[in-house]
Design an enzyme around this catalytic site. Structure first.
Site, PDB file in Angstrom:
ATOM      1  N   CYS A 146       0.933  -1.277  -0.041  1.00  0.00           N
ATOM      2  CA  CYS A 146      -0.043  -0.123  -0.035  1.00  0.00           C
ATOM      3  C   CYS A 146       0.874   1.157   0.035  1.00  0.00           C
ATOM      4  O   CYS A 146       0.398   2.471  -0.549  1.00  0.00           O
ATOM      5  CB  CYS A 146      -0.989  -0.046   1.125  1.00  0.00           C
ATOM      6  SG  CYS A 146      -2.078  -1.194   1.043  1.00  0.00           S
TER       7      CYS A 146
ATOM      8  N   HIS B  66      -3.338   7.720   1.636  1.00  0.00           N
ATOM      9  CA  HIS B  66      -3.461   6.396   1.265  1.00  0.00           C
ATOM     10  C   HIS B  66      -5.087   6.177   1.654  1.00  0.00           C
ATOM     11  O   HIS B  66      -5.231   6.564   2.807  1.00  0.00           O
ATOM     12  CB  HIS B  66      -2.686   5.131   1.832  1.00  0.00           C
ATOM     13  CG  HIS B  66      -3.230   4.224   1.637  1.00  0.00           C
ATOM     14  ND1 HIS B  66      -3.462   3.389   0.347  1.00  0.00           N
ATOM     15  CD2 HIS B  66      -3.130   2.875   2.415  1.00  0.00           C
ATOM     16  CE1 HIS B  66      -3.910   2.095   0.334  1.00  0.00           C
ATOM     17  NE2 HIS B  66      -3.695   1.802   1.719  1.00  0.00           N
TER      18      HIS B  66
ATOM     19  N   ASN C 106     -10.074   0.388  -0.614  1.00  0.00           N
ATOM     20  CA  ASN C 106      -8.504   0.327  -0.568  1.00  0.00           C
ATOM     21  C   ASN C 106      -7.888  -0.178  -1.608  1.00  0.00           C
ATOM     22  O   ASN C 106      -8.010  -1.461  -1.792  1.00  0.00           O
ATOM     23  CB  ASN C 106      -8.047  -0.489   0.841  1.00  0.00           C
ATOM     24  CG  ASN C 106      -6.558  -0.346   0.988  1.00  0.00           C
ATOM     25  OD1 ASN C 106      -5.872   0.128   0.062  1.00  0.00           O
ATOM     26  ND2 ASN C 106      -6.263  -0.911   2.114  1.00  0.00           N
TER      27      ASN C 106
END
Ligand code: UT7
Length: 323
Positions: free
Chosen positions: A114, A250, A280
């Site tokens: 990520c 993020h 996500n």
């Protein structure tokens, strides 16, 4: 005179299939209400069966090149941040290179889960400032739907597919925080935390695997580490939180995003939030948010942006740039 890596184009691509939270209520012991309140996610996009990460990446790259008014031949290097490349090798980046019809330069993938886009941006900046490339296409692209355990309600409702891309170009600056372009970066990892977020399979173990996450543990690290890395990068640029126009974080969980903004002393009005629409998307989430933030009219030339991300590794970091 100091060289700076300046964003001259941005674009994104989302697969057409949109999956609302309610779809999970049919197969799992979960509710739209739980997913919304615990994560902020309302829907996400999933790639079609025949659509791969390099397809998503190529579409985002074309959008960014168009925005920059450039052709593939104007680019010296492509970096794709991904943990879900089409094949074990070659890299997704070389596939994008071929699809764009680009026969010179070089292309490679960066894998920091990520945090991948922050790592890719930092590496692209280093290539540019060291004279190895003048224009770099930096892409974040993922198909995390392919590594979900659809029986695990604590993970499969959280992730989505997508891609975003930036074109960075070497331009002159004054060496001051008023310059456009990347002003500072901060990268970190700590492999002791592997078991908090990982895929339980891979080539060298001759297994295929699924994403496993101890969500509440990752959550604790995220809130603690994200504000710190953002403030470290801002400090390196000679700036502080008060100078920030937009946090582009993020997009994993709205509560992490809120907690980080609060720690940095910034209101949510200064945060670009897309988690409700994308879920996500791992390394794709920051370039997606930059592109959507520009489209919405939030991000404008001259704005000071701090991006920050954390994910499997653990790996985390931040990039400070002036749009
Ligand atoms: O992008 C890489 C980094 N990843 C992240 O940043 C993710 C970080 N973590 C998170 O976003 C949050 O921890 C989650 C959204 C994953 C979970 O939220 P939480 O507030 O930390 O909840 P929890 O894991 O402590 O679970 C609370 C309860 C549990 O039940 P019990 O043990 O209290 O009875 C879970 O079993 O919620 C339960 N639960 C669910 N209930 C309904 C877990 N998933 C679900 C679900 N629907 N989908």
């Amino acid at each position: 005179m100091a060289g700076r890596s300046v964003v001259v184009g941005v674009g994104h691509y989302l697969p057409s299939r949109v999956v609302p939270n309610s779809e999970f209520e049919q197969t799992l012991d979960t509710t739209d209400e739980w997913i919304r309140t615990r994560s902020g996610i309302e829907r996400r996009h999933f790639a079609a069966d025949d659509e791969t990460t390099s397809d998503l990446a190529t579409n985002a790259a074309r959008a960014a090149l168009k925005d920059a008014g450039l052709e593939a031949d104007d680019i010296d290097a492509i970096i794709v941040a991904t943990s879900t490349a089409d094949l074990t090798f070659p890299s997704a980046a070389t596939m994008v290179q071929a699809r764009l019809g680009m026969t010179k330069g070089f292309a490679f993938d960066v894998q920091a889960v990520c945090a991948g886009f922050v790592f890719a941006l930092s590496n692209a900046n280093a290539l540019i400032l060291s004279g190895q490339a003048r224009r770099v296409l930096v892409i974040g692209a993922e198909t995390f739907s392919r590594i979900m355990d659809w029986s695990d309600r604590s993970t499969c409702v959280l992730f989505g597919d997508g891609a975003g891309a930036l074109v960075l170009e070497l331009q002159d600056g004054n060496g001051t925080p008023d310059d456009r372009g990347i002003l500072a970066t901060d990268l970190n990892s700590d492999g002791r935390f592997k078991d908090l977020l990982y895929v339980d399979g891979g080539v060298s173990t001759q297994t295929t695997g699924y994403l496993r996450m101890q969500g509440n543990q990752v959550f604790r690290h995220a809130v603690e580490k994200l504000a710190k890395t953002a403030e470290t990068a801002l400090g390196r640029a000679g700036l502080n939180s008060a100078d920030v126009n937009w946090i582009v974080p993020h997009q994993a969980n709205i509560r992490i995003i809120q907690g980080t903004a609060k720690k940095m002393g910034l209101p949510m009005e200064r945060v670009v939030v897309t988690v409700q629409d994308h879920g996500n998307t791992s390394a794709a989430s920051i370039p997606l948010a930059l592109s959507v933030g520009k489209e919405r009219g939030q991000i404008k030339p001259g704005d000071l942006i701090v991006t920050e991300a954390i994910g499997g590794g653990l790996a985390w970091g931040a990039v400070v740039l002036r749009w």
